[in-house]
Write an enzyme that holds these catalytic residues in place. Structure first.
Site, PDB file in Angstrom:
ATOM      1  N   ASP A   1      27.639  48.142  38.636  1.00 57.19           N
ATOM      2  CA  ASP A   1      26.971  49.110  37.775  1.00 57.19           C
ATOM      3  C   ASP A   1      27.999  50.113  37.241  1.00 57.19           C
ATOM      4  O   ASP A   1      28.598  50.861  38.014  1.00 57.19           O
ATOM      5  CB  ASP A   1      25.887  49.847  38.558  1.00 57.19           C
ATOM      6  CG  ASP A   1      25.084  50.807  37.694  1.00 57.19           C
ATOM      7  OD1 ASP A   1      25.650  51.839  37.284  1.00 57.19           O
ATOM      8  OD2 ASP A   1      23.904  50.538  37.443  1.00 57.19           O
TER       9      ASP A   1
ATOM     10  N   ASP B   1      51.165  47.130  36.245  1.00 58.20           N
ATOM     11  CA  ASP B   1      51.023  46.335  37.461  1.00 58.20           C
ATOM     12  C   ASP B   1      52.323  45.568  37.686  1.00 58.20           C
ATOM     13  O   ASP B   1      53.194  45.499  36.824  1.00 58.20           O
ATOM     14  CB  ASP B   1      49.826  45.393  37.361  1.00 58.20           C
ATOM     15  CG  ASP B   1      49.156  45.167  38.717  1.00 58.20           C
ATOM     16  OD1 ASP B   1      49.852  45.271  39.743  1.00 58.20           O
ATOM     17  OD2 ASP B   1      47.951  44.886  38.738  1.00 58.20           O
TER      18      ASP B   1
END
Length: 658
Positions: free
Chosen positions: A235, A361
């Site tokens: 959500d 990353d």
């Protein structure tokens, strides 16, 4: 030498998002040095970081982090600036890729710190907290030998959760053990999430960690994705709330980084969770994420709202190339976010006005060889690379493209030469480099590292693993669990004087309930079977594919949990406890048990506290549990809870109290 002139601490210094710089402080802050001399001026003391005998602005803790960073940047050489723009690995003794239970190899570290001017590293030590503190102090002692005395910022991946093993809980080497991040999503109490983050920050700073490579704001939209366990769920609004709570707790404020806070690196910007077929983008075969359309993509972006409202100091772009992605009707270029000017400069820096550190990353500048793309043997370290969408350009060009897109610091590399060369050749301006260097240095000044980079080893035990905090973490492990099935109100179960068959579980934990652990189900009053979400190793030759859980989520008869359940006496009451590291399909296994309890990182004691009713389970599913693999394969990887006819919908729970 160390001077403790007062117990007052530097006032909170905001990293970004403030309308004006914080007022200078005149209360003496803690100064700590090993070889750097100390200057006394007007009854106050300062570290003479460049050892010139003068108090220069960047040495003056009374000034704002921004003012100190401006002064320091102006004093740095190009080579020193380039060193701030890479995020290396602290080398470990008798270990691999920094992993070690012995300590750092300071001799090996000398070249990166003193010759390449690198001042940010990840630590992968696996030691007792006090021993880590000793080692981190050695790193800072080495950094004192640099020309400008720039301290080292040390990062860590999460250390306060579970590396789940059925029937056993990881000790975390002394750090307090909380549920996985997805457990906080299940508990859905941002106040508890913030409390966890605040305590974790205290433990990190106590041992000398300054940067948390977490939390993940990724949406758990593809059930097969191996990294769901570190998300807060599916959500966007709830994820945003828990990200904000984590940033606030870690950094010490919802307005930016404070002097005793830990810099949060919220990741992965953006759309990482929409992994095609659930395959992770650490590997070449998983280099795509399909975000479906602009409306779906907007939900993945919205999950980061809490990171911005809480003023996170850093963000890490994602690995994958985004398919079907557009912003305001304009297609997102088909290159990974670390090289994507639209996603970093236009959206992140522009729309969201983010002015913190952008850390790529790991491995995005490396070359992906044939063995990287399609290994013929188990991949080694030399085949690790994730330059998705820019595989065909050179490493030098990747550095240039990434910095132009907005990257401030490249993760997992100690290569500074391309940055230096790019400025010398005119492919990057010195002004652009200065922007990144200033952002990195501001975080160090805000945390007080230029004034006191050391930790007090003798106080670690008073901070890490305190009984009251351990109890809070135990309660969170228990409360985050979700009851999915409870036939005939089997739970809560009265364990007093009962015999329990629970293969792999702790006899001591069972005994503490008043029950006795027995060896065979035939003599038991209750059976407890602990298991985890099923998985496959579909890509065993890939470095990460060999370690990650991929593929199926459904139970089959060859699974140990199925075999255990099928072997039990028909009349014996059975509790199935499932660690939901991914959304398991329980359709085949659910009929074989009387009660099902899902957990997201829980010790045997925390599980038993829920089964007995001593702690009321308060969790609800942070994502839907599909009904079949065909439903999983048919769904969109980008949309939350898109599986048709789920066996258990998102938000499901059965509550009971003792």
């Amino acid at each position: 030498m160390q001077k403790r002139l007062t117990t007052s601490v530097m006032a909170a210094l905001f990293l970004n998002g403030c309308s004006q710089a914080p007022a200078p402080t005149t209360s003496q802050v803690l100064i700590s040095s090993r070889s750097i001399p100390v200057i006394e001026q007007g009854g106050l003391t300062f570290r003479d970081l460049n050892s010139d005998g003068l108090l220069t602005p960047y040495e003056d803790w009374r000034l704002s982090p921004e003012a100190r960073a401006d002064d320091l940047v102006a004093r740095m050489t190009l080579e020193e600036k380039a060193g701030q723009m890479v995020h290396g690995t602290l080398p470990g003794l008798q270990g691999f890729a920094g992993f070690s239970s012995v300590g750092y190899d300071i001799d090996v570290l000398t070249a990166p710190v003193l010759e390449r001017n690198i001042s940010t590293f990840i630590s992968r030590l696996s030691m007792a907290p006090a021993d880590i503190a000793v080692q981190n102090n050695l790193v800072q002692q080495l950094a004192e030998q640099t020309r400008l005395g720039i301290p080292v910022s040390i990062s860590t991946d999460p250390r306060n959760h579970f590396q789940y093993v059925v029937g056993a809980s990881s000790a975390s080497n002394g750090f307090t053990q909380w549920p996985e991040y997805i457990g906080f999503g299940a508990l859905d109490n941002p106040a508890i999430t913030e409390a966890f983050a605040r305590q974790t920050a205290k433990e990190y700073r106590a041992v000398g960690f300054h940067i948390a490579l977490s939390p993940q704001a990724d949406l758990a939209t593809e059930p097969r994705w191996p990294r769901i366990n570190a998300t807060f769920g599916s959500d966007p609004q709830k994820v945003s709330q828990h990200v904000a709570a984590t940033v606030t707790g870690m950094q010490g404020s919802n307005k930016g980084l404070t002097s005793d806070g830990v810099l949060t690196v919220v990741k992965h910007w953006v759309g990482y969770g929409a992994a095609v077929d659930g395959f992770d983008a650490h590997s070449y075969y998983g280099r795509y994420a399909d975000v479906a359309n602009e409306q779906a993509f907007a939900q993945h972006i919205a999950a980061f709202d809490g990171a911005f409202t809480a003023h996170t100091g850093a963000i890490m772009p994602a690995y994958p190339i985004l398919q079907h992605a557009s912003v305001n009707g304009e297609a997102v270029p088909p290159v990974a976010p670390s090289f994507n000017h639209m996603l970093l400069n236009d959206v992140l820096r522009g729309t969201y006005q983010f002015n913190g550190v952008l850390i790529s990353d790991w491995g995005v500048t490396n070359d992906c060889s044939d063995e990287c793309k399609a290994p013929t043997r188990r991949q080694g370290p030399g085949e690790i690379a994730m330059p998705w969408g820019v595989e065909d350009i050179s490493q030098y060009e990747r550095f240039v493209m990434g910095i132009r897109a907005g990257i401030d610091q490249f993760g997992g590399t100690e290569s500074v030469e391309p940055i230096v060369q790019a400025v010398q050749l005119g492919d990057l301006t010195l002004e652009r480099i200065d922007e990144s260097v200033k952002r990195v240095l501001i975080t160090k000044f805000a945390q007080g590292l230029f004034d006191n980079p050391y930790v007090d080893v003798d106080t670690v035990a008073s901070v890490v693993g305190q009984p009251a905090i351990l109890q809070q973490a135990h309660e969170a492990q228990a409360a985050s669990q979700v009851v999915l099935k409870n036939n005939s109100k089997l739970l809560p179960f009265n364990f007093a004087a009962k015999k329990v068959f629970a293969p792999g579980m702790s006899a001591e934990a069972i005994s503490n309930t008043g029950a006795v652990l027995v060896d065979t189900p035939e003599e038991a009053d209750l059976a407890i079977i602990r298991t985890t979400t099923p998985s496959e190793k579909l890509h065993p030759l890939y470095f990460f594919g060999a370690m990650q859980n991929e593929g199926r989520l459904n139970f089959v008869e060859s699974d140990e949990a199925m075999k255990a359940l099928l072997s039990l006496p028909e009349q014996l009451p059975v509790v199935l406890a499932v660690f939901l590291e991914r959304p398991a399909i329980l359709t085949e296994i659910a009929p074989l048990s009387d009660a099902i309890v899902a957990n997201f990182g829980a010790s045997d004691s925390a599980l038993l506290a829920v089964l007995s009713g001593d702690i009321t389970p308060q969790g609800s599913l942070p994502y839907a549990l599909p009904s079949s693999m065909s439903a999983v394969e048919a769904q969109s990887p980008a949309l939350p809870n898109d599986s048709a006819n789920p066996l258990y919908p998102a938000g499901f729970s059965l509550l009971y109290a003792k």
